[in-house]
Design a protein around this motif. Structure first.
Motif, PDB file in Angstrom:
ATOM      1  N   UNK A 119     -10.764   5.288   4.190  1.00 41.57           N
ATOM      2  CA  UNK A 119     -11.581   4.479   3.285  1.00 41.57           C
ATOM      3  C   UNK A 119     -12.478   5.393   2.451  1.00 41.57           C
ATOM      4  N   UNK A 120     -12.331   5.325   1.135  1.00 44.00           N
ATOM      5  CA  UNK A 120     -13.170   6.096   0.226  1.00 44.00           C
ATOM      6  C   UNK A 120     -14.139   5.150  -0.460  1.00 44.00           C
ATOM      7  N   UNK A 175     -16.225  -8.545   0.246  1.00 42.53           N
ATOM      8  CA  UNK A 175     -16.876  -7.555  -0.612  1.00 42.53           C
ATOM      9  C   UNK A 175     -15.982  -6.345  -0.831  1.00 42.53           C
ATOM     10  N   UNK A 176     -15.182  -5.983   0.153  1.00 43.54           N
ATOM     11  CA  UNK A 176     -14.252  -4.868  -0.022  1.00 43.54           C
ATOM     12  C   UNK A 176     -13.176  -5.216  -1.048  1.00 43.54           C
ATOM     13  N   UNK A 177     -12.667  -6.417  -0.959  1.00 43.45           N
ATOM     14  CA  UNK A 177     -11.649  -6.862  -1.919  1.00 43.45           C
ATOM     15  C   UNK A 177     -12.217  -6.826  -3.348  1.00 43.45           C
ATOM     16  N   UNK A 178     -13.468  -7.276  -3.480  1.00 46.26           N
ATOM     17  CA  UNK A 178     -14.099  -7.305  -4.801  1.00 46.26           C
ATOM     18  C   UNK A 178     -14.242  -5.900  -5.384  1.00 46.26           C
ATOM     19  N   UNK A 179     -14.681  -4.955  -4.577  1.00 43.53           N
ATOM     20  CA  UNK A 179     -14.925  -3.603  -5.083  1.00 43.53           C
ATOM     21  C   UNK A 179     -13.636  -2.803  -5.253  1.00 43.53           C
ATOM     22  N   UNK A 180     -12.588  -3.183  -4.540  1.00 40.47           N
ATOM     23  CA  UNK A 180     -11.295  -2.528  -4.767  1.00 40.47           C
ATOM     24  C   UNK A 180     -10.820  -2.756  -6.200  1.00 40.47           C
ATOM     25  N   UNK A 181     -11.167  -3.897  -6.771  1.00 33.66           N
ATOM     26  CA  UNK A 181     -10.780  -4.206  -8.147  1.00 33.66           C
ATOM     27  C   UNK A 181     -11.326  -3.169  -9.125  1.00 33.66           C
ATOM     28  N   UNK A 192      -1.890   6.387   8.769  1.00 33.39           N
ATOM     29  CA  UNK A 192      -1.060   6.406   9.989  1.00 33.39           C
ATOM     30  C   UNK A 192      -0.245   5.131  10.159  1.00 33.39           C
ATOM     31  N   UNK A 193      -0.324   4.232   9.157  1.00 31.83           N
ATOM     32  CA  UNK A 193       0.521   3.045   9.150  1.00 31.83           C
ATOM     33  C   UNK A 193       0.211   2.002  10.203  1.00 31.83           C
ATOM     34  N   UNK A 194      -1.023   2.008  10.766  1.00 32.59           N
ATOM     35  CA  UNK A 194      -1.335   1.031  11.810  1.00 32.59           C
ATOM     36  C   UNK A 194      -2.047  -0.202  11.266  1.00 32.59           C
ATOM     37  N   UNK A 195      -2.340  -0.231   9.959  1.00 33.02           N
ATOM     38  CA  UNK A 195      -2.971  -1.404   9.363  1.00 33.02           C
ATOM     39  C   UNK A 195      -4.454  -1.519   9.627  1.00 33.02           C
ATOM     40  N   UNK A 196      -5.038  -0.555  10.318  1.00 33.51           N
ATOM     41  CA  UNK A 196      -6.472  -0.575  10.614  1.00 33.51           C
ATOM     42  C   UNK A 196      -7.209   0.379   9.675  1.00 33.51           C
ATOM     43  N   UNK A 197      -8.509   0.111   9.460  1.00 39.28           N
ATOM     44  CA  UNK A 197      -9.308   0.955   8.580  1.00 39.28           C
ATOM     45  C   UNK A 197     -10.004   2.017   9.425  1.00 39.28           C
ATOM     46  N   UNK A 232     -11.702  -2.584  12.052  1.00 41.55           N
ATOM     47  CA  UNK A 232     -11.191  -3.837  11.526  1.00 41.55           C
ATOM     48  C   UNK A 232      -9.832  -3.607  10.863  1.00 41.55           C
ATOM     49  N   UNK A 233      -8.971  -4.620  10.906  1.00 40.12           N
ATOM     50  CA  UNK A 233      -7.675  -4.537  10.228  1.00 40.12           C
ATOM     51  C   UNK A 233      -7.871  -4.665   8.716  1.00 40.12           C
ATOM     52  N   UNK A 234      -7.049  -3.947   7.961  1.00 45.27           N
ATOM     53  CA  UNK A 234      -7.189  -3.983   6.509  1.00 45.27           C
ATOM     54  C   UNK A 234      -6.993  -5.392   5.975  1.00 45.27           C
ATOM     55  N   UNK A 235      -6.059  -6.139   6.522  1.00 40.74           N
ATOM     56  CA  UNK A 235      -5.801  -7.505   6.051  1.00 40.74           C
ATOM     57  C   UNK A 235      -6.974  -8.438   6.347  1.00 40.74           C
ATOM     58  N   UNK A 236      -7.808  -8.063   7.316  1.00 36.98           N
ATOM     59  CA  UNK A 236      -8.951  -8.898   7.676  1.00 36.98           C
ATOM     60  C   UNK A 236     -10.248  -8.384   7.052  1.00 36.98           C
TER      61      UNK A 236
END
Length: 590
Positions: free
Chosen positions: A375-376, A328-334, A344-349, A320-324
């Motif tokens: 992804x950690x 739940x990922x956005x919430x836990x990144x906080x 590698x700068x491709x925007x994918x996870x 999946x693309x990081x922007x998509x």
């Protein structure tokens, strides 16, 4: 209603309940502070013991460790459950028969030595402080998510909550609070598991769902999980990669460490008589089993859902693309417990094992342009994030947050009480100031508990591992120091005071040194590193060394005792009397 507001309402309601109980059950005497007055019903005590036992390590971290490690980490389940059986069968009734408030008090009287009592205080504090670090880590993880703040901020808030109801209520307040916390945590753990098991397998019972068919693929769930993790370069989920020796010693360390944990042992002094202590142990095992039989399914299903979220098309070449990324990922990144780095700068996870031993996989990953895992995911978030990953209703997410906090706070309170009673009752009243008044002793207990909370909070900011790993170190320390002394004190009339002291010090010292060397801490611990160095002795890791430390303890104690005078006849008669579990009255405070 948004998720944040729902979290506040559900968690706030449970906290109001805990605070209300703490105020209602406020301890007014040392007997109430240490043992709840000795009048707790066995069923309620079993429930409170279950909450005391099922800590942040059990609720938050154990399934996360199982999700990451698979079969090898099943030792956590076997060791902790088997250890409770040892405690219930071999120690609890006899210690209750002896009728003292604390473990150091038993050791001091049984080995007719103030030095033995002081050494036991040291061993208890070392093990309990290590254990409470894991609980405070779990508190920080849970608070950080539901308040959407950094884990460190969550830790400070959790410490303030523990300070309020543990310092105010003592064992009396903690006991009845833990009954409520058990109800919260068991519903919070099992309800999401039922939902997720139905989603993935159609089976409403998670333990059976673990061995059922995965609906989407038509494969057995575990076979499907093996397939997807191996496609990402990870070891087979159901495979065995640890050495048999290390796994055996790790299981033994957890088992005998469990049986030596002072905060669980003291729970058997809160019931009126020995028969009630046995009944409490049986009920506690039932209440514990409700969570422990579900944990393997929670871990496996969480791992499968995590990978499915990152690779929604079912192919590992199409992340999946990081922007998509899902919410739940956005919430836990906080919270800082989930991190993404686009290497590698491709925007994918790209989520995979970039240290895989499979050379063909590594070559394929390099051919795709993958430059390393991006992804950690902290293991300690898996259970709390599980409902969000599975897209369950918001009230389930809020309930899990409340359950995680209940688990962490209940055990933290029990541990802090064990620490404070060791300082106030065994150190101050037992040695430094025997004539202290009951009011003064109660104040000393509360002050020492406050200091212990502050120390645990500070250390919890930089724990030496995930919550379950930190707790495993504490179990190893208890296994090497306290358990042998209790076993020899109950079942051997020949062990004398010199042997007991030499054994406890030897077991504790050799285990602490091995942990520091294996962790690579030496004299300045690098608490940000969760990775062990290579085993120093055969394949034995630091979390497994407690069993070896226990053997050293037993060997030194027996050797020294044989070379010195036998205990007085009165002590030998006392040991004989302990093993007849009848006729015990209320615990003695003096």
């Amino acid at each position: 209603m948004d998720q944040f507001t729902l979290n506040l309402l559900v968690v706030g309601a449970t906290f109001a309940l805990y605070f209300g109980i703490a105020i209602w059950a406020r301890a007014g005497t040392t007997s109430e502070f240490y043992t709840a007055g000795g009048g707790v019903h066995p069923v309620l005590n079993g429930m409170a013991t279950g909450a005391d036992w099922m800590s942040a390590a059990s609720f938050i971290s154990m399934a996360g460790i199982i999700a990451a490690g698979g079969y090898d980490t099943s030792a956590y389940l076997m060791g902790w459950t088997g250890g409770y059986v040892l405690l219930a069968m071999l120690l609890a009734p006899y210690l209750r028969k002896f009728g003292k408030f604390t473990v150091p008090e038993f050791i001091g009287d049984r080995f007719y030595s103030q030095s033995a009592r002081l050494v036991a205080v040291i061993c208890l504090i070392v093990a309990s402080v290590t254990y409470v670090i894991g609980q405070m880590t779990g508190v920080g993880v849970a608070f950080s998510r539901f308040l959407e703040v950094k884990a460190s901020t969550g830790l400070y808030i959790g410490a303030a909550v523990v300070f309020f109801y543990a310092v105010l209520g003592g064992m009396k307040g903690i006991t009845y609070t833990q009954v409520a916390q058990y109800v919260v945590l068991i519903f919070a753990y099992t309800i999401p598991a039922v939902f997720i098991s139905l989603q993935l397998t159609g089976n409403a019972l998670p333990p059976l769902g673990l061995f059922s068919t995965h609906i989407e693929s038509g494969m057995p769930l575990l076979a499907k999980l093996d397939q997807v993790v191996q496609e990402l370069g990870f070891a087979k989920y159901t495979g065995h990669s640890d050495t048999t020796l290390n796994m055996f010693l790790f299981t033994m360390s957890l088992m005998i460490g469990t049986a030596g944990l002072p905060h669980v042992i003291v729970r058997f002094f809160t019931v009126p008589k020995v028969a009630d202590a046995r009944a409490s142990a049986g009920w506690a095992l039932v209440f514990i089993a409700l969570l422990y039989t579900v944990a393997p399914a929670v871990g496996a299903m969480a791992r499968l859902n995590l990978i499915s979220n990152i690779y929604p098309n079912g192919t590992q070449s199409d992340p999946i693309a990081y922007e998509a990324r899902p919410d739940w990922m956005r919430n836990w990144e906080t919270t800082g417990l989930l991190k993404f780095e686009d290497k590698n700068g491709d925007g994918l996870i790209e989520f995979y094992n970039d240290k895989s031993k499979n050379e063909d996989f590594n070559a394929a990953a390099a051919a795709k342009g993958w430059a390393g895992n991006e992804l950690t995911v902290n293991n300690d978030i898996m259970v709390l994030a599980n409902p969000e990953i599975a897209r369950l209703p918001g009230w389930v997410v809020a309930l899990v947050a409340a359950g995680g906090l209940a688990a962490a706070l209940s055990t933290a309170a029990g541990l802090l009480l064990a620490i404070s009673s060791a300082i106030s009752h065994d150190l101050i009243k037992g040695s430094l100031n025997p004539n202290i008044s009951e009011k003064g002793e109660l104040m000393a207990a509360r002050v020492s508990m406050g200091v212990a909370i502050a120390v645990a909070t500070y250390l919890g900011l930089n724990p030496p591992g995930f919550a379950a790993q930190t707790v495993a170190l504490a179990f190893g320390l208890a296994a090497a120091s306290i358990f042998p002394a209790l076993m020899m004190g109950i079942f051997s009339k020949r062990i004398n005071n010199v042997g007991a002291v030499a054994g406890m010090l030897s077991g504790l010292l050799v285990t602490v040194v091995y942990i520091f060397l294996h962790k690579g801490w030496f004299f300045i611990p690098d608490t940000n590193s969760y990775t062990d160095a290579a085993p120093l002795l055969l394949s034995i890791k630091s979390t497994s060394f407690g069993a070896v430390g226990a053997l050293v303890n037993f060997a030194v104690a027996f050797a020294v005792s044989r070379a010195t005078a036998a205990p007085p006849q009165a002590i030998q008669d006392l040991v004989e009397g302990i093993r007849i579990p009848r006729g015990a009255g209320k615990a003695q405070s003096h």
